[in-house]
Scaffold this motif. Structure first.
Motif, PDB file in Angstrom:
ATOM      1  N   ARG A  18     109.623  -9.107 107.313  1.00 28.35           N
ATOM      2  CA  ARG A  18     109.418 -10.471 107.822  1.00 28.35           C
ATOM      3  C   ARG A  18     110.240 -10.721 109.091  1.00 28.35           C
ATOM      4  NH1 ARG A  18     110.148 -14.084 102.482  1.00 28.35           N
ATOM      5  NH2 ARG A  18     108.625 -12.989 101.224  1.00 28.35           N
ATOM      6  N   GLU A  19     111.481 -10.282 109.072  1.00 28.92           N
ATOM      7  CA  GLU A  19     112.346 -10.490 110.235  1.00 28.92           C
ATOM      8  C   GLU A  19     111.846  -9.726 111.449  1.00 28.92           C
ATOM      9  OE1 GLU A  19     113.575  -9.725 107.200  1.00 28.92           O
ATOM     10  OE2 GLU A  19     114.634 -11.564 106.664  1.00 28.92           O
ATOM     11  N   LEU A  20     111.401  -8.478 111.235  1.00 26.62           N
ATOM     12  CA  LEU A  20     110.856  -7.685 112.340  1.00 26.62           C
ATOM     13  C   LEU A  20     109.580  -8.310 112.902  1.00 26.62           C
ATOM     14  CD1 LEU A  20     111.437  -4.039 111.087  1.00 26.62           C
ATOM     15  CD2 LEU A  20     112.656  -5.258 112.882  1.00 26.62           C
ATOM     16  N   LEU A  57     108.766 -11.514 112.775  1.00 26.80           N
ATOM     17  CA  LEU A  57     109.177 -12.724 113.476  1.00 26.80           C
ATOM     18  C   LEU A  57     109.771 -12.392 114.843  1.00 26.80           C
ATOM     19  CD1 LEU A  57     109.541 -15.800 113.391  1.00 26.80           C
ATOM     20  CD2 LEU A  57     111.800 -15.394 112.402  1.00 26.80           C
ATOM     21  N   LEU A  58     110.589 -11.349 114.905  1.00 24.54           N
ATOM     22  CA  LEU A  58     111.170 -10.919 116.167  1.00 24.54           C
ATOM     23  C   LEU A  58     110.094 -10.449 117.148  1.00 24.54           C
ATOM     24  CD1 LEU A  58     113.767 -10.346 117.771  1.00 24.54           C
ATOM     25  CD2 LEU A  58     113.732  -8.060 116.774  1.00 24.54           C
ATOM     26  N   ALA A  59     109.105  -9.718 116.660  1.00 25.00           N
ATOM     27  CA  ALA A  59     108.007  -9.257 117.518  1.00 25.00           C
ATOM     28  C   ALA A  59     107.203 -10.436 118.065  1.00 25.00           C
ATOM     29  CB  ALA A  59     107.101  -8.310 116.746  1.00 25.00           C
ATOM     30  N   VAL A  95     108.327 -13.528 118.561  1.00 27.05           N
ATOM     31  CA  VAL A  95     109.156 -14.232 119.543  1.00 27.05           C
ATOM     32  C   VAL A  95     109.177 -13.473 120.871  1.00 27.05           C
ATOM     33  CG1 VAL A  95     111.533 -14.910 120.082  1.00 27.05           C
ATOM     34  CG2 VAL A  95     110.573 -15.419 117.843  1.00 27.05           C
ATOM     35  N   VAL A  96     109.331 -12.154 120.823  1.00 26.79           N
ATOM     36  CA  VAL A  96     109.335 -11.346 122.049  1.00 26.79           C
ATOM     37  C   VAL A  96     107.990 -11.459 122.753  1.00 26.79           C
ATOM     38  CG1 VAL A  96     109.388  -8.965 122.894  1.00 26.79           C
ATOM     39  CG2 VAL A  96     111.125  -9.761 121.307  1.00 26.79           C
ATOM     40  N   ILE A 148     117.564  -6.086 107.340  1.00 23.24           N
ATOM     41  CA  ILE A 148     116.434  -6.529 108.161  1.00 23.24           C
ATOM     42  C   ILE A 148     115.163  -6.029 107.492  1.00 23.24           C
ATOM     43  CG2 ILE A 148     115.310  -6.344 110.398  1.00 23.24           C
ATOM     44  CD1 ILE A 148     118.030  -5.993 111.646  1.00 23.24           C
TER      45      ILE A 148
END
Length: 91
Positions: free
Chosen positions: A7-9, A11-13, A15-16, A4
């Protein structure tokens, strides 16, 4: 693959933030913290009750003191009394 990254973190932030909204995130974090404190205090109380040895023999017992569990130090609004099981009296 399987790592992870930033970029993934990010993107996750995003979305949340989109799902819950900026106003609800502090409330969610606060309630999670409060739940963790309650869980910690409950487990500590269970451990201390298990370590205490029950009185033996015909020694007179003092009346039990009502325990109160508080969610946080000084938090009086969410404190509640704890109902403890009472031993059956033989007559």
């Amino acid at each position: 693959m399987g790592q992870i990254g930033a970029r993934e973190l990010l993107l996750l932030a995003i979305v949340v933030l989109l799902v819950f909204g900026a106003k609800r995130l502090p409330d969610i974090a606060r309630s999670l913290g409060k739940s963790a404190r309650i869980l910690k205090s409950e487990t500590a109380a269970m451990k201390s009750e298990g370590a205490a040895a029950p009185p033996k023999g015909d020694e007179p017992q003092s009346p039990p003191v009502a325990k109160t569990i508080q969610a946080a130090p000084g938090d009086v609004a969410s404190s509640r009394p704890v109902e403890e099981p009472r031993p059956a009296q033989q007559g």
